[in-house]
Enzyme design. Sequence first.
Site, short mmCIF file in Angstrom:
data_model
loop_
_atom_site.label_atom_id
_atom_site.label_comp_id
_atom_site.label_asym_id
_atom_site.label_seq_id
_atom_site.Cartn_x
_atom_site.Cartn_y
_atom_site.Cartn_z
NE ARG A 1 -3.34 -6.83 -4.20
CZ ARG A 1 -4.04 -7.24 -3.35
NH1 ARG A 1 -3.57 -7.27 -3.06
NH2 ARG A 1 -5.49 -6.79 -3.59
CG HIS B 1 -2.16 -1.12 1.62
ND1 HIS B 1 -2.29 -1.58 2.79
CD2 HIS B 1 -2.84 -1.28 0.15
CE1 HIS B 1 -3.02 -2.93 3.10
NE2 HIS B 1 -3.30 -2.55 1.17
CE LYS C 1 -10.93 -6.95 2.10
NZ LYS C 1 -9.92 -6.19 1.81
CB SER D 1 -4.16 -6.54 4.72
OG SER D 1 -3.85 -5.26 4.80
P1 ADP Z 1 -9.68 -3.47 -0.20
O1 ADP Z 1 -10.02 -1.85 -0.72
O2 ADP Z 1 -10.47 -4.60 -1.54
O3 ADP Z 1 -10.58 -3.96 1.21
P2 ADP Z 1 -6.93 -3.27 0.20
O4 ADP Z 1 -7.14 -2.24 1.45
O5 ADP Z 1 -6.57 -4.42 0.87
O6 ADP Z 1 -7.73 -3.72 -0.35
O7 ADP Z 1 -6.07 -2.44 -0.35
C1 ADP Z 1 -6.86 -1.22 -0.51
C2 ADP Z 1 -5.88 -1.14 -2.48
O8 ADP Z 1 -4.19 -1.51 -1.81
C3 ADP Z 1 -6.16 -2.04 -2.97
O9 ADP Z 1 -6.37 -0.72 -4.95
C4 ADP Z 1 -5.93 -2.83 -3.76
O10 ADP Z 1 -6.03 -3.53 -4.82
C5 ADP Z 1 -4.12 -2.21 -3.11
N1 ADP Z 1 -2.92 -2.79 -2.55
C6 ADP Z 1 -3.51 -4.25 -1.94
N2 ADP Z 1 -2.46 -5.10 -1.95
C7 ADP Z 1 -1.47 -4.04 -2.61
C8 ADP Z 1 -0.33 -4.47 -3.09
N3 ADP Z 1 0.84 -5.84 -1.97
N4 ADP Z 1 0.58 -4.29 -3.39
C9 ADP Z 1 0.18 -2.78 -4.11
N5 ADP Z 1 -1.40 -2.97 -4.21
C10 ADP Z 1 -2.03 -3.45 -3.15
#
Ligand code: ADP
Length: 159
Positions: free
Chosen positions: A90, A17, A41, A128
Amino acid sequence: MKRIIYPGTFDPIHNGHIDIAIRASKLFDELIFVVADNSNKNPLFSPNERIEMIEDSTQKYHNIKAIHYSGLIVDYAKECNAVAVVRGLRQVSDFEFEFRMAMMNYHLYPALTSLFLMPDEKYIHLNSTVIKDVARYSGDIEEYVPEKVKKFLIAKNFS
Ligand code: ADP
Protein backbone atom coordinates in the site's frame (compact mmCIF):
# COMPACT_ATOMS: atom_id res chain seq x y z
CA MET A 1 -0.80 -25.57 -13.45
CA LYS A 2 0.75 -22.33 -12.13
CA ARG A 3 -0.44 -21.76 -8.58
CA ILE A 4 0.08 -18.65 -6.44
CA ILE A 5 -0.62 -18.35 -2.73
CA TYR A 6 -1.83 -15.21 -0.94
CA PRO A 7 -1.05 -15.46 2.78
CA GLY A 8 -2.39 -13.10 5.43
CA THR A 9 -4.53 -12.78 8.51
CA PHE A 10 -7.60 -11.53 6.62
CA ASP A 11 -9.42 -10.59 9.83
CA PRO A 12 -11.66 -9.85 7.97
CA ILE A 13 -11.09 -9.78 4.21
CA HIS A 14 -11.81 -6.37 2.67
CA ASN A 15 -12.01 -4.84 -0.80
CA GLY A 16 -8.26 -4.08 -0.91
CA HIS A 17 -7.42 -7.76 -0.38
CA ILE A 18 -9.97 -8.75 -3.02
CA ASP A 19 -8.51 -6.29 -5.55
CA ILE A 20 -5.05 -7.86 -5.11
CA ALA A 21 -6.43 -11.42 -5.31
CA ILE A 22 -8.34 -10.77 -8.53
CA ARG A 23 -5.32 -9.12 -10.19
CA ALA A 24 -3.04 -12.02 -9.21
CA SER A 25 -5.62 -14.69 -10.14
CA LYS A 26 -5.61 -13.36 -13.72
CA LEU A 27 -1.87 -14.00 -14.01
CA PHE A 28 -1.95 -17.59 -12.65
CA ASP A 29 -4.08 -20.70 -13.07
CA GLU A 30 -5.06 -20.79 -9.41
CA LEU A 31 -4.80 -18.50 -6.39
CA ILE A 32 -5.09 -19.85 -2.85
CA PHE A 33 -5.77 -17.51 0.07
CA VAL A 34 -3.78 -18.90 3.01
CA VAL A 35 -5.42 -17.82 6.23
CA ALA A 36 -2.51 -17.78 8.63
CA ASP A 37 -2.28 -17.78 12.41
CA ASN A 38 -0.54 -14.58 13.45
CA SER A 39 1.06 -14.53 16.88
CA ASN A 40 1.25 -10.70 16.79
CA LYS A 41 -2.46 -10.28 16.24
CA ASN A 42 -5.46 -11.43 18.19
CA PRO A 43 -7.99 -12.15 15.45
CA LEU A 44 -11.64 -11.28 15.97
CA PHE A 45 -12.76 -14.07 13.65
CA SER A 46 -11.89 -17.78 13.75
CA PRO A 47 -10.02 -19.27 10.78
CA ASN A 48 -13.24 -20.93 9.60
CA GLU A 49 -15.15 -17.66 9.74
CA ARG A 50 -12.38 -15.91 7.82
CA ILE A 51 -12.41 -18.65 5.18
CA GLU A 52 -16.19 -18.48 4.87
CA MET A 53 -16.02 -14.71 4.26
CA ILE A 54 -13.24 -15.14 1.66
CA GLU A 55 -15.10 -17.92 -0.16
CA ASP A 56 -18.34 -15.97 -0.23
CA SER A 57 -16.61 -12.78 -1.42
CA THR A 58 -14.74 -14.49 -4.26
CA GLN A 59 -17.27 -17.13 -5.31
CA LYS A 60 -17.58 -15.88 -8.88
CA TYR A 61 -13.85 -16.39 -9.46
CA HIS A 62 -13.50 -20.11 -10.02
CA ASN A 63 -9.72 -20.20 -9.72
CA ILE A 64 -9.67 -18.59 -6.26
CA LYS A 65 -9.69 -20.84 -3.16
CA ALA A 66 -9.05 -20.45 0.56
CA ILE A 67 -7.47 -22.65 3.22
CA HIS A 68 -6.22 -22.32 6.81
CA TYR A 69 -2.57 -23.14 7.54
CA SER A 70 -0.75 -22.98 10.85
CA GLY A 71 2.83 -23.59 9.75
CA LEU A 72 5.43 -21.75 7.72
CA ILE A 73 4.16 -20.27 4.48
CA VAL A 74 7.08 -21.78 2.53
CA ASP A 75 6.12 -25.24 3.79
CA TYR A 76 2.60 -24.80 2.52
CA ALA A 77 3.99 -23.50 -0.80
CA LYS A 78 6.01 -26.72 -1.14
CA GLU A 79 3.03 -28.85 -0.14
CA CYS A 80 0.72 -27.34 -2.76
CA ASN A 81 3.38 -26.80 -5.43
CA ALA A 82 2.95 -23.03 -5.59
CA VAL A 83 5.39 -21.13 -7.80
CA ALA A 84 4.78 -17.71 -6.24
CA VAL A 85 3.49 -15.84 -3.24
CA VAL A 86 1.69 -12.52 -3.58
CA ARG A 87 1.52 -9.68 -1.05
CA GLY A 88 -0.09 -6.28 -1.37
CA LEU A 89 1.90 -3.07 -1.05
CA ARG A 90 0.00 0.00 0.00
CA GLN A 91 2.62 2.50 0.97
CA VAL A 92 6.32 2.83 1.76
CA SER A 93 5.69 1.75 5.35
CA ASP A 94 4.69 -1.75 4.16
CA PHE A 95 7.98 -2.14 2.33
CA GLU A 96 10.41 -2.84 5.15
CA PHE A 97 8.39 -5.68 6.66
CA GLU A 98 7.62 -7.19 3.26
CA PHE A 99 11.27 -6.93 2.19
CA ARG A 100 12.47 -8.82 5.28
CA MET A 101 9.83 -11.50 4.85
CA ALA A 102 10.58 -11.96 1.13
CA MET A 103 14.32 -12.29 1.85
CA MET A 104 13.66 -14.86 4.58
CA ASN A 105 11.37 -16.81 2.26
CA TYR A 106 14.06 -16.80 -0.47
CA HIS A 107 16.52 -18.26 2.02
CA LEU A 108 14.06 -20.93 3.11
CA TYR A 109 12.74 -21.80 -0.34
CA PRO A 110 14.54 -20.10 -3.26
CA ALA A 111 12.19 -21.52 -5.91
CA LEU A 112 9.20 -19.56 -4.55
CA THR A 113 8.93 -16.14 -6.23
CA SER A 114 7.65 -13.21 -4.16
CA LEU A 115 5.32 -10.96 -6.10
CA PHE A 116 4.12 -7.54 -4.90
CA LEU A 117 1.05 -5.85 -6.30
CA MET A 118 -0.53 -2.50 -5.63
CA PRO A 119 -4.27 -2.13 -5.33
CA ASP A 120 -6.38 0.47 -7.10
CA GLU A 121 -5.83 3.76 -5.30
CA LYS A 122 -9.37 3.72 -3.91
CA TYR A 123 -8.32 0.81 -1.66
CA ILE A 124 -4.94 2.10 -0.59
CA HIS A 125 -6.09 3.37 2.81
CA LEU A 126 -7.98 0.21 3.82
CA ASN A 127 -6.90 -2.10 6.57
CA SER A 128 -8.81 -4.66 8.62
CA THR A 129 -8.09 -2.98 11.96
CA VAL A 130 -9.57 0.37 10.93
CA ILE A 131 -12.60 -1.35 9.40
CA LYS A 132 -13.24 -3.22 12.69
CA ASP A 133 -12.93 0.06 14.59
CA VAL A 134 -15.44 1.80 12.31
CA ALA A 135 -17.83 -1.17 12.58
CA ARG A 136 -17.47 -1.24 16.37
CA TYR A 137 -18.88 2.28 16.56
CA SER A 138 -21.57 1.55 13.95
CA GLY A 139 -19.87 3.59 11.23
CA ASP A 140 -20.62 2.93 7.59
CA ILE A 141 -18.34 0.20 6.19
CA GLU A 142 -20.45 -0.47 3.09
CA GLU A 143 -17.82 0.64 0.57
CA TYR A 144 -14.92 -1.19 2.26
CA VAL A 145 -16.15 -4.77 2.57
CA PRO A 146 -18.47 -7.20 0.73
CA GLU A 147 -22.01 -7.69 2.07
CA LYS A 148 -21.19 -11.00 3.78
CA VAL A 149 -18.33 -9.43 5.74
CA LYS A 150 -20.55 -6.55 6.81
CA LYS A 151 -23.05 -9.11 8.17
CA PHE A 152 -20.30 -10.99 10.03
CA LEU A 153 -19.05 -7.74 11.58
CA ILE A 154 -22.55 -6.75 12.68
CA ALA A 155 -23.15 -10.27 14.06
CA LYS A 156 -20.09 -9.95 16.30
CA ASN A 157 -22.12 -7.35 18.13
CA PHE A 158 -19.14 -5.63 19.69
CA SER A 159 -21.03 -4.20 22.64
P1 ADP B 1 -1.00 -9.45 7.58
O1 ADP B 1 -0.70 -10.52 6.60
O2 ADP B 1 0.17 -8.53 7.77
O3 ADP B 1 -1.63 -9.90 8.84
P2 ADP B 1 -3.43 -8.65 6.27
O4 ADP B 1 -4.09 -9.93 6.51
O5 ADP B 1 -4.19 -7.43 6.64
O6 ADP B 1 -2.04 -8.48 6.95
O7 ADP B 1 -3.04 -8.51 4.75
C1 ADP B 1 -2.63 -9.58 3.95
C2 ADP B 1 -1.98 -9.01 2.70
O8 ADP B 1 -2.87 -8.09 2.06
C3 ADP B 1 -0.69 -8.21 2.95
O9 ADP B 1 0.16 -8.43 1.86
C4 ADP B 1 -1.16 -6.78 2.96
O10 ADP B 1 -0.12 -5.90 2.58
C5 ADP B 1 -2.23 -6.84 1.90
N1 ADP B 1 -3.19 -5.76 2.08
C6 ADP B 1 -3.80 -5.38 3.22
N2 ADP B 1 -4.61 -4.30 3.02
C7 ADP B 1 -4.49 -3.99 1.70
C8 ADP B 1 -5.05 -2.99 0.87
N3 ADP B 1 -5.87 -2.04 1.34
N4 ADP B 1 -4.72 -2.99 -0.42
C9 ADP B 1 -3.87 -3.92 -0.90
N5 ADP B 1 -3.30 -4.88 -0.19
C10 ADP B 1 -3.60 -4.93 1.10
